[in-house]
Scaffold this active site. Sequence first.
Site, PDB file in Angstrom:
ATOM      1  N   HIS A 162     -62.518  66.389 -48.405  1.00  0.00           N
ATOM      2  CA  HIS A 162     -61.050  66.308 -48.480  1.00  0.00           C
ATOM      3  C   HIS A 162     -60.385  66.778 -47.197  1.00  0.00           C
ATOM      4  CE1 HIS A 162     -61.110  66.350 -53.175  1.00  0.00           C
ATOM      5  NE2 HIS A 162     -61.418  65.181 -52.665  1.00  0.00           N
TER       6      HIS A 162
ATOM      7  N   LEU B 212     -66.031  79.355 -63.730  1.00  0.00           N
ATOM      8  CA  LEU B 212     -65.461  80.442 -64.555  1.00  0.00           C
ATOM      9  C   LEU B 212     -65.505  80.076 -66.033  1.00  0.00           C
ATOM     10  CD1 LEU B 212     -64.072  83.204 -64.383  1.00  0.00           C
ATOM     11  CD2 LEU B 212     -61.867  82.013 -64.344  1.00  0.00           C
TER      12      LEU B 212
ATOM     13  N   CYS C  56     -48.469  64.260 -30.154  1.00  0.00           N
ATOM     14  CA  CYS C  56     -49.934  64.240 -30.225  1.00  0.00           C
ATOM     15  C   CYS C  56     -50.499  64.524 -28.830  1.00  0.00           C
ATOM     16  CB  CYS C  56     -50.402  62.865 -30.702  1.00  0.00           C
ATOM     17  SG  CYS C  56     -52.170  62.617 -30.508  1.00  0.00           S
TER      18      CYS C  56
ATOM     19  N   ASN D  14     -62.885  71.640 -50.852  1.00  0.00           N
ATOM     20  CA  ASN D  14     -61.927  72.605 -50.317  1.00  0.00           C
ATOM     21  C   ASN D  14     -61.591  72.284 -48.862  1.00  0.00           C
ATOM     22  OD1 ASN D  14     -62.217  73.824 -52.794  1.00  0.00           O
ATOM     23  ND2 ASN D  14     -63.660  75.376 -52.051  1.00  0.00           N
TER      24      ASN D  14
HETATM   25  N1  APR Z   1     -65.017  81.744 -60.154  1.00  0.00           N
HETATM   26  C1  APR Z   1     -65.519  80.534 -60.539  1.00  0.00           C
HETATM   27  N2  APR Z   1     -64.733  79.502 -60.936  1.00  0.00           N
HETATM   28  C2  APR Z   1     -63.396  79.709 -60.941  1.00  0.00           C
HETATM   29  C3  APR Z   1     -62.813  80.944 -60.555  1.00  0.00           C
HETATM   30  C4  APR Z   1     -63.690  81.984 -60.151  1.00  0.00           C
HETATM   31  N3  APR Z   1     -63.217  83.191 -59.769  1.00  0.00           N
HETATM   32  N4  APR Z   1     -61.452  80.831 -60.691  1.00  0.00           N
HETATM   33  C5  APR Z   1     -61.215  79.579 -61.139  1.00  0.00           C
HETATM   34  N5  APR Z   1     -62.375  78.904 -61.292  1.00  0.00           N
HETATM   35  C6  APR Z   1     -62.569  77.524 -61.757  1.00  0.00           C
HETATM   36  C7  APR Z   1     -61.579  77.087 -62.808  1.00  0.00           C
HETATM   37  O1  APR Z   1     -62.084  77.371 -64.113  1.00  0.00           O
HETATM   38  C8  APR Z   1     -61.502  75.574 -62.564  1.00  0.00           C
HETATM   39  O2  APR Z   1     -62.460  74.887 -63.355  1.00  0.00           O
HETATM   40  O3  APR Z   1     -62.363  76.677 -60.637  1.00  0.00           O
HETATM   41  C9  APR Z   1     -61.860  75.412 -61.097  1.00  0.00           C
HETATM   42  C10 APR Z   1     -60.681  75.045 -60.226  1.00  0.00           C
HETATM   43  O4  APR Z   1     -60.272  73.766 -60.637  1.00  0.00           O
HETATM   44  P1  APR Z   1     -59.076  73.070 -59.831  1.00  0.00           P
HETATM   45  O5  APR Z   1     -57.949  74.042 -59.678  1.00  0.00           O
HETATM   46  O6  APR Z   1     -58.825  71.750 -60.490  1.00  0.00           O
HETATM   47  O7  APR Z   1     -59.668  72.840 -58.360  1.00  0.00           O
HETATM   48  P2  APR Z   1     -60.663  71.685 -57.899  1.00  0.00           P
HETATM   49  O8  APR Z   1     -61.573  71.299 -59.009  1.00  0.00           O
HETATM   50  O9  APR Z   1     -61.256  72.128 -56.611  1.00  0.00           O
HETATM   51  O10 APR Z   1     -59.644  70.465 -57.593  1.00  0.00           O
HETATM   52  C11 APR Z   1     -60.209  69.295 -57.063  1.00  0.00           C
HETATM   53  O11 APR Z   1     -57.995  68.400 -56.728  1.00  0.00           O
HETATM   54  O12 APR Z   1     -55.829  68.720 -56.071  1.00  0.00           O
HETATM   55  C12 APR Z   1     -57.044  68.218 -55.686  1.00  0.00           C
HETATM   56  O13 APR Z   1     -57.742  67.985 -53.475  1.00  0.00           O
HETATM   57  C13 APR Z   1     -57.550  68.937 -54.466  1.00  0.00           C
HETATM   58  O14 APR Z   1     -59.823  69.424 -53.871  1.00  0.00           O
HETATM   59  C14 APR Z   1     -58.869  69.532 -54.922  1.00  0.00           C
HETATM   60  C15 APR Z   1     -59.242  68.667 -56.106  1.00  0.00           C
END
Ligand code: APR
Length: 235
Positions: free
Chosen positions: A110, A204, A137, A93
């Site tokens: 990231h 989740l 800058c 994040n």
């Molecule tokens: N509690 C727990 N888990 C949750 C909740 C919640 N309230 N809401 C959503 N989730 C879960 C979803 O089920 C999903 O598996 O969080 C996950 C989010 O997945 P993504 O949207 O793909 O996010 P992430 O895995 O952090 O993405 C990775 O992708 O776009 C790039 O750089 C960006 O750091 C990011 C990377």
Amino acid sequence: MSGNFERVVILSGAGISAESGLGTFRDKDGLWTKYDLNDVATPEGFARNKPLVHAFYNARRKGLLKAAPNAAHAAIAQLETQFKGDVLVITQNVDDLHERAGSRNLIHMHGELLRALCALCGESRPWVEDLSEHLSCPSCGKTGYMRPDVVWFGEMPYRMDEIYDRLAACDLFVSIGTSGTVYPAAGFVAEARAHGAQTVELNLEPSEGVTLFQRRHHGPATKIVPEYVSELLDL
Ligand code: APR
């Protein structure tokens, strides 16, 4: 929970900040359902249309400044403080909610939404205002090179050597709120497991890599993360 752990590595993703009101990327109303990531999260997209990319991150920065950490961030900060062993958070994040909850031992692989980078001289600094292509800058004085200090697709995440050292040394790897679809982070569970760590998924719903985890708890982070942390601390 069997065994006393000494070196815990936590990987967090957008799901841990979902209940703080920050969007995830791949859920049904996620950011990548509203924007084409090629336009707003790649160096090519930035070169093509700087105003669009600045507008995207300026809106996310404003949203972050209005958001607050939730019970899951707080539980992880409590674990770092109270656990007798070592706790490291590796977060995908770009928000600062782990820091605001009290976490200190943290790697932003990231980058960070509240930092700006000069693409010319490489200087990075804290930044809460809007960014634009008209800014100079503060370090090198050149105009038109300021960008969010976030890692875009195709760019190398930060501190990867340190991350792989910590994955090799940990005895517990906990993945929280990530879909397990973006590498290199999606490969961390296999790395930790190959070095003998116990692996736990708190999400989740089952992630892409769910079968690689020896334990899984599914539900909202603000419920399952505090529950899991109190189990770890009651060891
Ligand atoms: N509690 C727990 N888990 C949750 C909740 C919640 N309230 N809401 C959503 N989730 C879960 C979803 O089920 C999903 O598996 O969080 C996950 C989010 O997945 P993504 O949207 O793909 O996010 P992430 O895995 O952090 O993405 C990775 O992708 O776009 C790039 O750089 C960006 O750091 C990011 C990377």
